[in-house]
Every structure is written in structure tokens, then in C-alpha cells.
Motif scaffolding. Structure first.
Motif, short mmCIF file in Angstrom:
data_model
loop_
_atom_site.label_atom_id
_atom_site.label_comp_id
_atom_site.label_asym_id
_atom_site.label_seq_id
_atom_site.Cartn_x
_atom_site.Cartn_y
_atom_site.Cartn_z
N ARG A 239 0.84 -1.19 0.00
CA ARG A 239 0.00 0.00 0.00
C ARG A 239 0.88 1.24 0.00
NH1 ARG A 239 -5.17 -0.56 2.16
NH2 ARG A 239 -4.97 1.48 3.13
N PRO A 240 0.50 2.27 -0.70
CA PRO A 240 1.27 3.52 -0.64
C PRO A 240 1.15 4.13 0.75
CG PRO A 240 -0.78 3.86 -1.83
CD PRO A 240 -0.67 2.39 -1.61
N ILE A 241 2.22 4.72 1.23
CA ILE A 241 2.22 5.34 2.56
C ILE A 241 1.60 6.72 2.47
CG2 ILE A 241 3.68 6.17 4.44
CD1 ILE A 241 5.67 3.99 3.71
N ALA A 242 0.61 6.95 3.33
CA ALA A 242 -0.09 8.24 3.31
C ALA A 242 0.85 9.36 3.73
CB ALA A 242 -1.30 8.18 4.23
N HIS A 243 0.63 10.53 3.20
CA HIS A 243 1.46 11.70 3.52
C HIS A 243 1.33 12.05 5.00
CE1 HIS A 243 3.54 15.48 3.05
NE2 HIS A 243 2.53 16.11 3.65
N GLY A 244 2.46 12.26 5.66
CA GLY A 244 2.46 12.67 7.04
C GLY A 244 2.43 11.55 8.05
N VAL A 245 2.38 10.28 7.60
CA VAL A 245 2.33 9.15 8.53
C VAL A 245 3.66 9.04 9.28
CG1 VAL A 245 2.40 6.63 8.58
CG2 VAL A 245 0.57 7.79 7.36
N THR A 246 3.59 8.82 10.59
CA THR A 246 4.79 8.75 11.42
C THR A 246 5.06 7.35 11.96
OG1 THR A 246 3.56 9.32 13.44
CG2 THR A 246 4.50 11.14 12.14
N HIS A 247 4.00 6.58 12.20
CA HIS A 247 4.20 5.24 12.75
C HIS A 247 2.91 4.45 12.61
CE1 HIS A 247 2.30 7.44 16.05
NE2 HIS A 247 1.94 6.30 16.58
N GLY A 248 3.02 3.13 12.78
CA GLY A 248 1.84 2.28 12.78
C GLY A 248 1.41 1.96 14.19
N VAL A 249 0.13 1.63 14.34
CA VAL A 249 -0.42 1.25 15.65
C VAL A 249 -1.19 -0.06 15.47
CG1 VAL A 249 -1.92 1.92 17.56
CG2 VAL A 249 -0.66 3.68 16.28
N LEU A 250 -0.86 -1.03 16.30
CA LEU A 250 -1.54 -2.33 16.29
C LEU A 250 -2.50 -2.38 17.47
CD1 LEU A 250 -1.89 -5.27 15.28
CD2 LEU A 250 0.06 -5.88 16.75
N LEU A 251 -3.76 -2.67 17.19
CA LEU A 251 -4.80 -2.71 18.22
C LEU A 251 -5.26 -4.14 18.49
CD1 LEU A 251 -7.09 0.15 16.83
CD2 LEU A 251 -5.29 0.37 18.57
N THR A 252 -5.62 -4.40 19.72
CA THR A 252 -6.39 -5.59 20.09
C THR A 252 -7.79 -5.11 20.42
OG1 THR A 252 -4.44 -6.69 21.00
CG2 THR A 252 -6.60 -7.54 21.67
N ILE A 253 -8.79 -5.70 19.75
CA ILE A 253 -10.15 -5.17 19.82
C ILE A 253 -11.12 -6.25 20.28
CG2 ILE A 253 -11.98 -4.02 18.51
CD1 ILE A 253 -9.84 -3.25 16.45
N ALA A 254 -12.02 -5.89 21.19
CA ALA A 254 -13.10 -6.77 21.63
C ALA A 254 -14.43 -6.15 21.21
CB ALA A 254 -13.05 -6.97 23.14
N TYR A 255 -15.37 -7.00 20.83
CA TYR A 255 -16.69 -6.47 20.49
C TYR A 255 -17.77 -7.53 20.65
CZ TYR A 255 -15.04 -8.23 15.89
OH TYR A 255 -14.50 -8.97 14.87
N ASP A 256 -18.95 -7.03 20.97
CA ASP A 256 -20.17 -7.83 20.96
C ASP A 256 -20.74 -7.69 19.55
OD1 ASP A 256 -22.86 -8.64 21.03
OD2 ASP A 256 -23.15 -7.97 23.09
N GLY A 257 -20.76 -8.79 18.81
CA GLY A 257 -21.14 -8.73 17.42
C GLY A 257 -22.64 -8.69 17.17
N SER A 258 -23.45 -8.69 18.21
CA SER A 258 -24.91 -8.82 18.06
C SER A 258 -25.52 -7.77 17.15
CB SER A 258 -25.59 -8.77 19.43
OG SER A 258 -25.09 -9.76 20.29
N ALA A 259 -25.07 -6.53 17.26
CA ALA A 259 -25.68 -5.44 16.50
C ALA A 259 -24.84 -5.01 15.31
CB ALA A 259 -25.93 -4.25 17.43
N PHE A 260 -23.87 -5.84 14.92
CA PHE A 260 -23.01 -5.52 13.79
C PHE A 260 -23.25 -6.48 12.63
CE2 PHE A 260 -20.51 -3.63 17.26
CZ PHE A 260 -20.23 -2.39 16.71
N SER A 261 -23.04 -6.00 11.43
CA SER A 261 -23.10 -6.84 10.23
C SER A 261 -21.71 -7.38 9.91
CB SER A 261 -23.63 -6.04 9.05
OG SER A 261 -24.96 -5.65 9.28
N GLY A 262 -20.98 -7.77 10.95
CA GLY A 262 -19.65 -8.32 10.79
C GLY A 262 -18.57 -7.27 10.92
N TRP A 263 -17.31 -7.71 10.71
CA TRP A 263 -16.17 -6.80 10.79
C TRP A 263 -16.08 -5.89 9.58
CZ3 TRP A 263 -12.33 -4.59 13.49
CH2 TRP A 263 -11.30 -3.98 12.75
N ALA A 264 -16.11 -6.47 8.38
CA ALA A 264 -15.75 -5.75 7.16
C ALA A 264 -16.75 -4.66 6.79
CB ALA A 264 -15.59 -6.71 6.00
N ALA A 265 -16.22 -3.52 6.36
CA ALA A 265 -17.05 -2.38 5.96
C ALA A 265 -17.99 -2.77 4.82
CB ALA A 265 -16.16 -1.22 5.53
#
Length: 277
Positions: free
Chosen positions: A12-38
Motif C-alpha cells: 500500500r502507498p504510505i499516506a502523507h504525514g504518517v509517522t508510525h503504525g499502531v496495532l490494536l487488540t479489539i473486543a466487540y459484541d457482534g450482536s448489533a453488527f453486520s460483521g467486521w468488514a465495511a
């Protein structure tokens, strides 16, 4: 379930002004979501997390998720990364992002990683856990957390049947019609069928492997249940693995009993310490 990547990674091309990456660990109740993907015109975890990230850093790029969980599937250990333009320490990202997230999503941890890091291509092990509850009457506290089964089950039979899943096999029979990948061989390191130590009416099936096909865990679970209830004979999983025919496997278990519990990553050189530890 989740859709795992089989295609090679595209840079992927690096966006202008990017300084670092951030890795997240995420928890969620999926009941009211149509999944992860947009998806267009529907609520997803990816877009919800993206909104929180952009509220803090409008030029940030991401998030890039590791597993595309289905509608109704929960997570305790989803991993996603984004590229930031602001210098904020991991503790700051966790606390600030959670202020912009609804109650059914939480950032559980964050750490600095190199720009462009994608957890999907760094995954070495995933653990899914499917929850079962044996009860003649519905329990409102478990209605979105476990598959309630009201008929008699032979759990010793389920445990014997589960042994056939372990190893490297072609799991073509255990994927939904929406999975069109050519390579369907996967390695499952372990399958554990066990009761809850606090409630003998609650059981779980834990699957550990490097990658999974679309709906693979839910179809394996449904097949195990069909064998344990006597609807299908012992040896069904071995037969379906050999035939590669979806018709030889059992039902697809409901989404709400499934939890993405943990993802083990090969972290890149230069990755920082996570907060909280």
C-alpha cells in the motif's frame, strides 16, 4: 465465521504525514453488527473503529483487520492496525479511542508497529471458541452468547468425532458457498471439547489453527452437534474430509455462539511494547 486471505499481499502507498503504525487488540459484541468488514449502509466493526481513529487523527490510514468475522460473531482478540500521523503513545491511543467508541466495542490494547504493518499477513495462530448451552428453556443472559440445545447430546461421541479435525486436511466440505478460493487445505492444531468448570450445562469447542475458511468453524461445530445428537453417524467428519462434498457435512451453527478469542502474530522488528502489558 471468518474469511482468511490466500492472495499475496499488495503493498500500500504510505499516506502523507504518517509517522508510525499502531496495532490494536479489539473486543466487540457482534450482536448489533453486520460483521467486521465495511459494507455500504450497514453497521460494521471496521467502520466503527475507523470513525474513532479519524476522530482523533483525520489523516490516519486504516484500520486493517486480521479476521473478517460474520454478522453476530463476537471477538475478544481481534487484531487491526492503522498508520498514524499523530505522536500518541499506546496508552493514549487506548484511552482516547475508547472515548469515541460505543459500549459494544473496546480497544483492549495498543502497541507501536512499523508503518504499513498488516496483521492479516502476520497471523500464525487463531483460536475460535464456540459456546453451547444445554437447556430445555431459554436463558436470556446467554441468548446472544451461546447456542441453546434442548435435545439429548452424547458429548463423549462429540469428543471422539472432534479428533478427526486435527491435522492438515482439505476442508472443502466445511466452507460456505460464498468461499470461492482454490486452496482449501488448512492445518488445525487442536480441537478441545470441554464443559465449563462452573456450569455442567455449558460446554465449549475451541479450535486452534493457522487459518480458516469462510464459515468453517460454524460448519464443523454444526457437524459435531449433529453427530452428538445422533442425527449423523460417527465418522461423518472423516467422510466429508475425504469426499470434499458440503452435503456430507452437518448444519451450520448459529453465528451468535462463536467468539474470536485470540490471534497470535509474528510481530515485525521494531514493534513496541503493548499497553496494557
Amino acid at each position: 465465521m471468518t474469511s482468511e486471505a490466500g492472495a499475496p499481499r499488495k503493498e500500500r502507498p504510505i499516506a502523507h504525514g504518517v509517522t508510525h503504525g499502531v496495532l490494536l487488540t479489539i473486543a466487540y459484541d457482534g450482536s448489533a453488527f453486520s460483521g467486521w468488514a465495511a459494507q455500504r449502509d450497514t453497521r460494521t466493526v471496521e467502520e466503527t473503529v475507523r470513525g474513532a481513529i479519524r476522530a482523533l487523527d483525520p489523516r490516519a490510514d486504516g484500520p486493517r483487520g486480521c479476521s473478517r468475522t460474520d454478522a453476530g460473531v463476537h471477538a475478544r482478540g481481534q487484531r487491526a492496525a492503522f498508520d498514524a500521523t499523530l505522536h500518541i503513545p499506546p496508552r493514549g491511543w487506548v484511552l482516547a479511542l475508547n472515548q469515541h467508541l460505543p459500549d459494544d466495542v473496546s480497544i483492549r490494547a495498543a502497541q507501536v508497529v512499523p508503518v504499513g504493518f498488516h496483521p492479516r499477513f502476520a497471523s500464525r495462530m487463531k483460536r475460535y471458541r464456540y459456546a453451547l448451552v444445554f437447556d430445555k428453556v431459554r436463558d436470556p443472559l446467554l441468548r446472544n452468547r451461546a447456542w441453546r440445545i434442548g435435545y439429548e447430546m452424547d458429548m463423549a461421541k462429540m469428543q471422539r468425532e472432534a479428533a478427526a479435525i486435527v491435522g492438515t486436511h482439505d476442508f472443502a466440505a466445511f466452507r460456505s458457498a460464498g468461499d470461492e478460493r482454490d486452496v482449501t487445505t488448512r492445518t488445525i492444531e487442536s480441537v478441545t471439547v470441554a464443559p465449563s468448570p462452573s456450569d455442567p450445562h455449558q460446554w465449549s469447542i475451541a479450535f486452534e489453527g493457522s487459518a480458516f475458511l469462510y464459515n468453517m468453524v460454524r460448519i464443523l461445530t454444526g457437524t459435531l452437534v449433529d453427530v452428538a445428537r445422533g442425527h449423523l453417524p460417527e465418522g461423518t467428519i472423516a467422510k466429508a474430509l475425504a469426499s470434499k462434498n458440503r452435503g456430507d457435512a452437518g448444519q451450520t451453527a448459529p453465528a451468535h455462539g462463536l467468539l474470536l478469542e485470540h490471534i497470535e502474530l509474528n510481530l515485525p522488528e521494531g514493534a513496541g511494547e503493548a499497553w496494557p502489558p
